[in-house]
Design an enzyme around this catalytic site. Structure first.
Site, PDB file in Angstrom:
ATOM      1  N   SER A   1     -83.350  34.820 189.257  1.00 16.47           N
ATOM      2  CA  SER A   1     -83.657  36.119 188.666  1.00 16.47           C
ATOM      3  C   SER A   1     -82.644  37.125 189.190  1.00 16.47           C
ATOM      4  O   SER A   1     -82.230  37.048 190.357  1.00 16.47           O
ATOM      5  CB  SER A   1     -85.074  36.547 189.074  1.00 16.47           C
ATOM      6  OG  SER A   1     -85.248  37.933 188.852  1.00 16.47           O
TER       7      SER A   1
ATOM      8  N   MET B   1     -80.267  41.286 180.277  1.00 14.51           N
ATOM      9  CA  MET B   1     -80.008  42.599 180.878  1.00 14.51           C
ATOM     10  C   MET B   1     -78.803  42.521 181.813  1.00 14.51           C
ATOM     11  O   MET B   1     -78.612  43.376 182.677  1.00 14.51           O
ATOM     12  CB  MET B   1     -81.232  43.103 181.628  1.00 14.51           C
ATOM     13  CG  MET B   1     -82.408  43.352 180.673  1.00 14.51           C
ATOM     14  SD  MET B   1     -83.541  44.594 181.259  1.00 14.51           S
ATOM     15  CE  MET B   1     -84.100  43.846 182.784  1.00 14.51           C
ATOM     16  N   GLY B   2     -77.978  41.489 181.666  1.00  9.36           N
ATOM     17  CA  GLY B   2     -76.802  41.362 182.520  1.00  9.36           C
ATOM     18  C   GLY B   2     -77.164  40.837 183.892  1.00  9.36           C
ATOM     19  O   GLY B   2     -78.232  40.253 184.091  1.00  9.36           O
TER      20      GLY B   2
ATOM     21  N   HIS C   1     -76.829  34.936 185.849  1.00  6.32           N
ATOM     22  CA  HIS C   1     -76.912  33.870 186.838  1.00  6.32           C
ATOM     23  C   HIS C   1     -77.065  32.548 186.083  1.00  6.32           C
ATOM     24  O   HIS C   1     -76.966  32.521 184.846  1.00  6.32           O
ATOM     25  CB  HIS C   1     -78.081  34.121 187.805  1.00  6.32           C
ATOM     26  CG  HIS C   1     -79.376  34.461 187.116  1.00  6.32           C
ATOM     27  ND1 HIS C   1     -80.036  33.555 186.319  1.00  6.32           N
ATOM     28  CD2 HIS C   1     -80.102  35.608 187.087  1.00  6.32           C
ATOM     29  CE1 HIS C   1     -81.132  34.119 185.846  1.00  6.32           C
ATOM     30  NE2 HIS C   1     -81.199  35.362 186.285  1.00  6.32           N
TER      31      HIS C   1
ATOM     32  N   GLN D   1     -88.262  30.351 179.918  1.00 10.25           N
ATOM     33  CA  GLN D   1     -89.695  30.174 180.205  1.00 10.25           C
ATOM     34  C   GLN D   1     -90.182  31.143 181.279  1.00 10.25           C
ATOM     35  O   GLN D   1     -91.342  31.515 181.310  1.00 10.25           O
ATOM     36  CB  GLN D   1     -89.974  28.732 180.661  1.00 10.25           C
ATOM     37  CG  GLN D   1     -91.471  28.440 180.814  1.00 10.25           C
ATOM     38  CD  GLN D   1     -91.762  27.121 181.496  1.00 10.25           C
ATOM     39  OE1 GLN D   1     -90.922  26.228 181.501  1.00 10.25           O
ATOM     40  NE2 GLN D   1     -92.942  27.005 182.059  1.00 10.25           N
TER      41      GLN D   1
ATOM     42  N   GLY E   1     -79.574  30.845 185.305  1.00 10.85           N
ATOM     43  CA  GLY E   1     -80.648  30.835 184.294  1.00 10.85           C
ATOM     44  C   GLY E   1     -80.114  31.299 182.946  1.00 10.85           C
ATOM     45  O   GLY E   1     -80.334  30.653 181.907  1.00 10.85           O
ATOM     46  N   HIS E   2     -79.368  32.401 182.960  1.00  7.87           N
ATOM     47  CA  HIS E   2     -78.759  32.898 181.716  1.00  7.87           C
ATOM     48  C   HIS E   2     -77.744  31.876 181.182  1.00  7.87           C
ATOM     49  O   HIS E   2     -77.654  31.641 179.976  1.00  7.87           O
ATOM     50  CB  HIS E   2     -78.039  34.217 181.981  1.00  7.87           C
ATOM     51  CG  HIS E   2     -78.918  35.329 182.485  1.00  7.87           C
ATOM     52  ND1 HIS E   2     -78.773  35.880 183.731  1.00  7.87           N
ATOM     53  CD2 HIS E   2     -79.950  35.985 181.911  1.00  7.87           C
ATOM     54  CE1 HIS E   2     -79.656  36.845 183.903  1.00  7.87           C
ATOM     55  NE2 HIS E   2     -80.405  36.928 182.818  1.00  7.87           N
TER      56      HIS E   2
ATOM     57  N   GLN F   1     -87.739  49.768 178.606  1.00  9.16           N
ATOM     58  CA  GLN F   1     -88.709  48.797 179.131  1.00  9.16           C
ATOM     59  C   GLN F   1     -88.995  48.980 180.621  1.00  9.16           C
ATOM     60  O   GLN F   1     -89.696  48.169 181.209  1.00  9.16           O
ATOM     61  CB  GLN F   1     -88.271  47.365 178.814  1.00  9.16           C
ATOM     62  CG  GLN F   1     -87.037  46.886 179.540  1.00  9.16           C
ATOM     63  CD  GLN F   1     -86.526  45.578 178.965  1.00  9.16           C
ATOM     64  OE1 GLN F   1     -86.056  45.533 177.833  1.00  9.16           O
ATOM     65  NE2 GLN F   1     -86.631  44.499 179.716  1.00  9.16           N
TER      66      GLN F   1
ATOM     67  N   VAL G   1     -84.537  27.857 185.153  1.00  9.73           N
ATOM     68  CA  VAL G   1     -83.582  27.294 186.115  1.00  9.73           C
ATOM     69  C   VAL G   1     -83.970  27.805 187.503  1.00  9.73           C
ATOM     70  O   VAL G   1     -84.253  28.992 187.682  1.00  9.73           O
ATOM     71  CB  VAL G   1     -82.137  27.708 185.760  1.00  9.73           C
ATOM     72  CG1 VAL G   1     -81.152  27.177 186.797  1.00  9.73           C
ATOM     73  CG2 VAL G   1     -81.775  27.201 184.369  1.00  9.73           C
TER      74      VAL G   1
HETATM   75  P1  AMP Z   1     -83.148  39.159 181.842  1.00 15.42           P
HETATM   76  O1  AMP Z   1     -81.678  39.368 181.953  1.00 15.42           O
HETATM   77  O2  AMP Z   1     -83.833  39.003 183.142  1.00 15.42           O
HETATM   78  O3  AMP Z   1     -83.797  40.134 180.913  1.00 15.42           O
HETATM   79  O4  AMP Z   1     -83.336  37.743 181.141  1.00 15.42           O
HETATM   80  C1  AMP Z   1     -82.663  37.439 179.940  1.00 15.42           C
HETATM   81  C2  AMP Z   1     -83.142  36.078 179.464  1.00 15.42           C
HETATM   82  O5  AMP Z   1     -82.850  35.108 180.453  1.00 15.42           O
HETATM   83  C3  AMP Z   1     -84.653  36.024 179.227  1.00 15.42           C
HETATM   84  O6  AMP Z   1     -84.903  35.230 178.099  1.00 15.42           O
HETATM   85  C4  AMP Z   1     -85.150  35.358 180.477  1.00 15.42           C
HETATM   86  O7  AMP Z   1     -86.369  34.671 180.293  1.00 15.42           O
HETATM   87  C5  AMP Z   1     -84.016  34.391 180.756  1.00 15.42           C
HETATM   88  N1  AMP Z   1     -84.028  33.981 182.152  1.00 15.42           N
HETATM   89  C6  AMP Z   1     -84.040  34.776 183.250  1.00 15.42           C
HETATM   90  N2  AMP Z   1     -84.101  34.020 184.377  1.00 15.42           N
HETATM   91  C7  AMP Z   1     -84.137  32.726 183.968  1.00 15.42           C
HETATM   92  C8  AMP Z   1     -84.204  31.470 184.648  1.00 15.42           C
HETATM   93  N3  AMP Z   1     -84.260  31.387 185.970  1.00 15.42           N
HETATM   94  N4  AMP Z   1     -84.213  30.351 183.898  1.00 15.42           N
HETATM   95  C9  AMP Z   1     -84.170  30.410 182.544  1.00 15.42           C
HETATM   96  N5  AMP Z   1     -84.106  31.554 181.844  1.00 15.42           N
HETATM   97  C10 AMP Z   1     -84.084  32.703 182.548  1.00 15.42           C
END
Ligand code: AMP
Length: 299
Positions: A185, A30-31, A34, A148, A36-37, A61, A176
């Site tokens: 996040s 969703m942009g 960070h 995860q 994690g992405h 969503q 991460v």
């Molecule tokens: P989002 O942008 O929050 O919808 O997340 C997009 C993808 O990044 C999803 O598969 C999340 O599970 C993953 N994601 C978000 N935060 C983390 C993180 N801290 N570590 C690993 N993957 C992440």
């Protein structure tokens, strides 16, 4: 890195890539990217010839009372991060492109989408599954990558892919974390300084569960009670749920004696709702049976 806002040109580009016999990895987001992405993109780049990342804040969503309007958006920064992490193509569609006038089809995984997050956000997974189905049809990747942190989402997408015979492998990537263990996040940006400190309670709670199970506690109720007690000791935290579940079925477990369980948390820190989870298993039982070869602790 090439950027696309429309489905047609992205499809034409990917058709060419496929014709060259190259494999495609896909990281939907969703942009507000960070580390994690970045971890997901890097993993995809290691596995596949070409990586597509999408950034789309999917209105379907979010419920009416949620944070759709104030969700952080910065497409310029996102393109730079995605490109540095190794993405080859960046898809940032408008809502007119994703949900043109007359759009009405929904895809749902109703049972697994009704528990945990779904119990608190009843329309959330229908929105996720519908948009991921669309993205899978647009990109047709060999592999699609999920973190995860959103474990229930991963299990639901595994079901979707199996049930609808979609030809993409679903890959789980470890969470991460910040140095105090807080899962990265996009929503961490909402936290004040004081809330940011308080948010470390989620990871501490997961570590408490990990330690209890490793030390031989087999009652899920006992672990849940102590985890709830620890989180409640933080004045800025309020619990949405603490659950010990079977990682395959998402059903609550009572005994932790004979396998791997997942501790899943949703906690509000002030007004910000955070989720996290951790695989737990008695000493000697490897978590690698459950999709993941390792999960990452705070450094
Ligand atoms: P989002 O942008 O929050 O919808 O997340 C997009 C993808 O990044 C999803 O598969 C999340 O599970 C993953 N994601 C978000 N935060 C983390 C993180 N801290 N570590 C690993 N993957 C992440």
């Amino acid at each position: 890195m090439r950027t696309f806002q429309q489905v047609g040109p992205l499809r034409t580009y990917l058709r060419g890539i496929r014709a060259e016999g190259k494999t495609i990895g896909f990281v939907p987001t969703m942009g507000a990217l960070h580390d994690g992405h970045k971890g997901l993109i890097q993993r995809a780049k290691g596995d596949c010839d070409l990586v597509v990342t999408s950034a789309y804040v999917n209105p379907a969503q979010f419920a009416a009372n949620e944070d759709f309007d104030r969700y952080p958006r910065d497409m310029n920064a996102d393109q730079a991060i995605a490109s540095n992490a190794g993405a080859d193509a960046f898809f940032m569609p408008s809502t007119d492109e994703m949900y043109p006038a007359g759009f009405q089809t929904v895809v749902d995984v109703p049972d697994m989408g009704a528990v945990l997050e779904g119990a608190h956000r009843p329309t959330h997974f229908r929105g996720v599954v519908t948009v991921v189905t669309k993205l899978l049809n647009i990109v047709q990747p060999d592999r699609i990558y999920f973190g995860q942190k959103d474990y229930q989402q991963l299990i639901i997408i595994e079901h979707l892919v199996r049930d609808l015979n979609i030809q993409s492998a679903v890959i789980l990537v470890p969470t991460v974390r910040e140095s105090d263990g807080l899962a990265m996040s996009s929503r961490n940006a909402y936290l004040s300084e004081q809330e940011r400190e308080a948010a470390a309670i989620l990871y501490r709670a997961l570590m408490l569960a990990d330690e209890m199970v490793k030390n031989g506690v087999t009652s899920a109720d006992e672990v849940k009670r102590d985890v709830e007690r620890l989180i409640s000791s933080e004045p800025l935290a309020s619990i949405d749920y603490v659950a010990l579940i079977n990682p395959d079925t998402l059903q609550e477990v009572h005994s932790l004696a004979d396998g791997v369980a997942l501790v899943a948390l949703a906690v509000r820190i002030g007004k910000t709702r955070l989720i996290d989870n951790w695989f737990v298993a008695p000493a000697g039982i490897p978590i690698s049976k459950n999709r993941l070869s390792s999960q990452s602790r705070a450094k």
